[in-house]
Design an enzyme around this catalytic site. Structure first.
Site, PDB file in Angstrom:
ATOM      1  N   TYR A 134     117.586  23.552  10.481  1.00  0.00           N
ATOM      2  CA  TYR A 134     116.826  24.750  10.848  1.00  0.00           C
ATOM      3  C   TYR A 134     116.225  24.610  12.238  1.00  0.00           C
ATOM      4  O   TYR A 134     115.721  23.548  12.592  1.00  0.00           O
ATOM      5  CB  TYR A 134     115.658  24.953   9.869  1.00  0.00           C
ATOM      6  CG  TYR A 134     116.032  25.396   8.490  1.00  0.00           C
ATOM      7  CD1 TYR A 134     116.839  26.512   8.265  1.00  0.00           C
ATOM      8  CD2 TYR A 134     115.530  24.712   7.386  1.00  0.00           C
ATOM      9  CE1 TYR A 134     117.139  26.917   6.976  1.00  0.00           C
ATOM     10  CE2 TYR A 134     115.823  25.115   6.087  1.00  0.00           C
ATOM     11  CZ  TYR A 134     116.634  26.225   5.888  1.00  0.00           C
ATOM     12  OH  TYR A 134     116.931  26.627   4.628  1.00  0.00           O
ATOM     13  N   ASP A 150     113.755  20.868   0.218  1.00  0.00           N
ATOM     14  CA  ASP A 150     114.240  19.910  -0.777  1.00  0.00           C
ATOM     15  C   ASP A 150     115.118  18.820  -0.186  1.00  0.00           C
ATOM     16  O   ASP A 150     115.595  17.953  -0.912  1.00  0.00           O
ATOM     17  CB  ASP A 150     115.089  20.637  -1.838  1.00  0.00           C
ATOM     18  CG  ASP A 150     114.628  22.059  -2.037  1.00  0.00           C
ATOM     19  OD1 ASP A 150     113.503  22.215  -2.521  1.00  0.00           O
ATOM     20  OD2 ASP A 150     115.360  22.993  -1.656  1.00  0.00           O
ATOM     21  N   CYS A 162     113.492  20.102   5.490  1.00  0.00           N
ATOM     22  CA  CYS A 162     113.645  21.308   4.674  1.00  0.00           C
ATOM     23  C   CYS A 162     112.808  21.162   3.400  1.00  0.00           C
ATOM     24  O   CYS A 162     112.175  20.146   3.176  1.00  0.00           O
ATOM     25  CB  CYS A 162     115.107  21.520   4.299  1.00  0.00           C
ATOM     26  SG  CYS A 162     116.251  21.294   5.675  1.00  0.00           S
ATOM     27  N   HIS A 169      77.108  10.302  -4.578  1.00  0.00           N
ATOM     28  CA  HIS A 169      78.337  10.046  -3.827  1.00  0.00           C
ATOM     29  C   HIS A 169      77.992   9.843  -2.367  1.00  0.00           C
ATOM     30  O   HIS A 169      77.161  10.559  -1.806  1.00  0.00           O
ATOM     31  CB  HIS A 169      79.289  11.245  -4.000  1.00  0.00           C
ATOM     32  CG  HIS A 169      80.700  10.980  -3.582  1.00  0.00           C
ATOM     33  ND1 HIS A 169      81.420   9.876  -3.998  1.00  0.00           N
ATOM     34  CD2 HIS A 169      81.545  11.692  -2.790  1.00  0.00           C
ATOM     35  CE1 HIS A 169      82.643   9.932  -3.477  1.00  0.00           C
ATOM     36  NE2 HIS A 169      82.739  11.018  -2.748  1.00  0.00           N
ATOM     37  N   ARG A 227      77.534  18.287  -1.344  1.00  0.00           N
ATOM     38  CA  ARG A 227      78.676  18.932  -1.991  1.00  0.00           C
ATOM     39  C   ARG A 227      78.232  19.335  -3.392  1.00  0.00           C
ATOM     40  O   ARG A 227      77.905  20.487  -3.619  1.00  0.00           O
ATOM     41  CB  ARG A 227      79.867  17.960  -2.007  1.00  0.00           C
ATOM     42  CG  ARG A 227      81.155  18.577  -2.461  1.00  0.00           C
ATOM     43  CD  ARG A 227      82.338  17.633  -2.294  1.00  0.00           C
ATOM     44  NE  ARG A 227      82.256  16.422  -3.108  1.00  0.00           N
ATOM     45  CZ  ARG A 227      83.214  15.497  -3.159  1.00  0.00           C
ATOM     46  NH1 ARG A 227      84.311  15.637  -2.434  1.00  0.00           N
ATOM     47  NH2 ARG A 227      83.076  14.441  -3.924  1.00  0.00           N
ATOM     48  N   LYS A 268      92.019  11.463 -10.858  1.00  0.00           N
ATOM     49  CA  LYS A 268      92.176  12.888 -10.546  1.00  0.00           C
ATOM     50  C   LYS A 268      93.477  13.112  -9.762  1.00  0.00           C
ATOM     51  O   LYS A 268      94.040  12.156  -9.213  1.00  0.00           O
ATOM     52  CB  LYS A 268      90.972  13.370  -9.742  1.00  0.00           C
ATOM     53  CG  LYS A 268      90.816  12.702  -8.383  1.00  0.00           C
ATOM     54  CD  LYS A 268      89.472  13.040  -7.737  1.00  0.00           C
ATOM     55  CE  LYS A 268      89.333  12.367  -6.379  1.00  0.00           C
ATOM     56  NZ  LYS A 268      87.979  12.502  -5.830  1.00  0.00           N
ATOM     57  N   ARG A 276      83.380   3.655  -8.890  1.00  0.00           N
ATOM     58  CA  ARG A 276      84.432   4.665  -9.067  1.00  0.00           C
ATOM     59  C   ARG A 276      85.522   4.568  -8.003  1.00  0.00           C
ATOM     60  O   ARG A 276      85.636   5.441  -7.140  1.00  0.00           O
ATOM     61  CB  ARG A 276      83.835   6.084  -8.960  1.00  0.00           C
ATOM     62  CG  ARG A 276      82.674   6.412  -9.839  1.00  0.00           C
ATOM     63  CD  ARG A 276      82.308   7.896  -9.683  1.00  0.00           C
ATOM     64  NE  ARG A 276      82.001   8.280  -8.321  1.00  0.00           N
ATOM     65  CZ  ARG A 276      80.785   8.264  -7.773  1.00  0.00           C
ATOM     66  NH1 ARG A 276      79.734   7.914  -8.483  1.00  0.00           N
ATOM     67  NH2 ARG A 276      80.622   8.616  -6.509  1.00  0.00           N
TER      68      ARG A 276
HETATM   69  C1  LIG Z   1      87.571  11.235  -5.453  1.00  0.00           C
HETATM   70  C2  LIG Z   1      86.242  10.655  -5.769  1.00  0.00           C
HETATM   71  C3  LIG Z   1      86.074   9.263  -5.902  1.00  0.00           C
HETATM   72  C4  LIG Z   1      87.142   8.273  -5.533  1.00  0.00           C
HETATM   73  O1  LIG Z   1      87.195   8.201  -4.127  1.00  0.00           O
HETATM   74  P1  LIG Z   1      88.056   7.113  -3.349  1.00  0.00           P
HETATM   75  O2  LIG Z   1      87.563   7.206  -1.953  1.00  0.00           O
HETATM   76  O3  LIG Z   1      89.484   7.495  -3.488  1.00  0.00           O
HETATM   77  O4  LIG Z   1      87.765   5.800  -3.973  1.00  0.00           O
HETATM   78  C5  LIG Z   1      84.854   8.797  -6.347  1.00  0.00           C
HETATM   79  N1  LIG Z   1      83.851   9.651  -6.628  1.00  0.00           N
HETATM   80  C6  LIG Z   1      83.947  10.992  -6.480  1.00  0.00           C
HETATM   81  C7  LIG Z   1      82.786  11.854  -6.794  1.00  0.00           C
HETATM   82  C8  LIG Z   1      85.148  11.536  -6.043  1.00  0.00           C
HETATM   83  O5  LIG Z   1      85.249  12.862  -5.883  1.00  0.00           O
END
Ligand SMILES: *Cc1c(COP(=O)(O)O)cnc(C)c1O
Length: 379
Positions: A270, A320, A318, A165, A137, A43, A224
Site C-alpha cells: 500500500y 493482517d 497491512c 498508586h 486519577r 488486567k 501490585r
Molecule cells: C496497572 C496498574 C498496576 C500495575 O502497574 P505496572 O506498572 O504494570 O506494574 C498497579 N496498580 C494499579 C492501580 C494499576 O492500574
C-alpha cells in the site's frame, strides 16, 4: 530455549514462557519484605499474555491475590476457577454490583460518593478503599479525612484493604523522588489517622512494578506488579534501585507465507512506500497491525528476524500481513518462522526496542497484541 516447540499451524502466535513468569515472581518477592505478598496484575488479558493461563499458573505458584481493571475480567477468571482475592481496580457500574457478589470479587472504592452507592445497594460487598495521594486519577483525596473515615463505617462495605498508586516511581529526578516520598507519607498519615480513630484499614498496598523496583523497603502487606512480572521495564533504558534479573515472558512470531522475486525499481505494498533498489526477494508475513504490530514500525526503521538474521520491513504494514526484504538472507522459504519480538539465533528484538522506535512504552506494545494471535504456553 527449553520446552515444546509451538504447533506450527498458527498464522501468528505469541510464545508465553511461564518458567520466566515464575522466575520474575520469585525475583520480585526476593526484594520485598518477607511478609509482603504479590498481587498479580492481570488486567488487559495479563498485558497480552492471556489472563486465564497466567492467573492459573500464578495460582499454582502460590499467588493468592490478583488485580483486574474491570469487573468482567474478574468474572472471567472466576469462571475459570481462579482462587483467592480478585480486586477490581477501576469503576464498576451499579448494574454489575450483583456480579461482584456472585463471583466474590473485591471492588475498589474510588471516592466517598462511590462508597455510598455501593453501601446503598444493600448487600455486603468486599472492598478495598483507594486513597488519592497525588496521582489524581481514582481514590478519595488524602486531605478529606472525614469522608475517608465515613467510607469505613458503611455497614455493607466489607473493607479488606486500603491502597494508593504512585505517579512517578520510575523517575530518579530529585523532585520526582520527593514527590513519591510525599505520596508514601500521605498514605501512611491517612493510615495512622484511621488507626487512631479505631478503624482497621485492612491490607495495605501502594507499589506497582517501579514501586517495588525502586522503593522495595516500603512495608505493605501486598505489592501490585504488572509489567515487571512479565519480565520488562516500561522503557528499556530505565535504571532501577534493586538488583533483580527479569526475564521477558513473551515472544511474538508469525510465518512466511510467500516469497517473491521482484526486479529493481518496483514498489511493495500500500502507498508504494517501499521501492526496491536492486533485484530483491520480498517475503510476505502472516501478521499485521490488527495483531498488534505497530503500523508506524515501517517508517521508524523496524525490522524482524528470519533464520537468525535481521530483515527490514518492506512497505506499509497491512491489517493482517506485512512484507519484509529478505534479499540478503539465504534459503528463506514459505513456512519459515518470523520473530517480531524475541530471540532468533544470536539476534534479539526486545519489546523495549519496538516500543522506543514507536515512541511508546512496553506496556502498550504488549497489551495491544491482538486476540487473533494464538498464545502458546511454554512450561
Ligand atoms: C496497572 C496498574 C498496576 C500495575 O502497574 P505496572 O506498572 O504494570 O506494574 C498497579 N496498580 C494499579 C492501580 C494499576 O492500574
Amino acid at each position: 530455549m527449553r520446552g515444546k516447540k509451538p504447533a506450527n499451524k498458527h498464522r501468528a502466535w505469541a510464545e508465553i514462557n511461564l518458567v520466566h513468569l515464575k522466575h520474575n515472581l520469585l525475583e520480585l518477592k526476593s526484594v520485598l519484605p518477607l511478609d509482603c505478598n504479590i498481587m498479580g496484575v492481570v488486567k488487559a488479558d495479563a498485558y497480552g499474555h492471556g489472563s486465564i493461563q497466567v492467573a492459573r499458573y500464578l495460582n499454582k505458584a502460590g499467588v493468592r491475590h490478583f488485580a483486574v481493571a474491570e469487573c468482567s475480567e474478574g468474572v472471567t477468571l472466576r469462571k475459570q476457577g481462579i482462587k483467592g482475592e480478585i480486586l477490581v481496580l477501576g469503576y464498576t457500574s451499579p448494574r454489575c454490583y450483583r456480579d461482584l457478589i456472585r463471583y466474590n470479587l473485591t471492588q475498589t472504592i474510588i471516592s466517598a460518593d462511590y462508597g455510598e452507592s455501593i453501601n446503598e445497594y444493600g448487600r455486603k460487598i468486599k472492598v478495598h478503599i483507594k486513597i488519592d495521594t497525588g496521582m489524581r486519577r481514582l481514590g478519595e483525596s488524602n486531605g478529606n479525612m472525614e469522608q475517608i473515615c465515613c467510607m469505613y463505617r458503611h455497614t455493607n462495605l466489607q473493607v479488606t484493604g486500603t491502597y494508593s498508586h504512585l505517579s512517578v516511581p520510575d523517575s530518579h529526578q530529585q523532585d520526582d523522588i520527593s514527590y513519591t516520598l510525599a505520596q508514601i507519607n500521605r498514605f501512611y498519615e491517612v493510615i495512622g489517622q484511621l488507626k487512631s480513630e479505631g478503624i482497621n484499614p485492612g491490607t495495605l498496598h501502594i507499589q506497582s512494578s517501579y514501586g517495588i523496583l525502586n522503593y522495595p523497603d516500603i512495608h505493605c502487606g501486598l505489592a501490585r506488579p504488572g509489567i515487571a512480572l512479565y519480565g520488562l521495564t516500561c522503557n528499556e533504558e530505565d535504571k532501577i534501585n534493586t538488583r533483580v534479573c527479569l526475564r521477558p515472558v513473551l515472544s511474538l512470531k508469525a510465518k512466511i507465507t510467500l516469497v517473491k522475486t521482484i526486479k529493481a525499481e518496483n514498489s511493495v505494498g500500500y502507498g508504494r512506500n517501499y521501492v526496491t533498489t536492486q533485484d530483491s526477494k520480498i517475503a510476505t508475513v502472516s501478521i499485521g497491525y490488527a495483531d498488534g504490530v505497530p503500523r508506524a514500525l515501517f517508517e521508524k526503521g523496524g525490522y524482524v528476524l528470519v533464520r537468525g538474521k535481521k530483515a527490514k520491513i518492506a512497505g506499509n504494514i497491512c491489517m493482517d500481513q506485512m512484507m519484509i526484504d529478505v534479499t540478503s538472507i539465504d534459503g528463506v522459504q514459505e513456512g519459515d518462522t518470523v520473530t517480531l519480538i524475541g530471540q532468533d539465533g544470536e539476534e534479539w528484538i526486545t519489546t523495549g526496542h519496538v516500543a522506543s522506535l514507536c515512541g511508546t512504552i512496553t506496556n502498550e506494545i504488549l497489551s495491544r497484541i491482538g486476540n487473533r494471535v494464538e498464545r502458546v504456553y511454554i512450561v
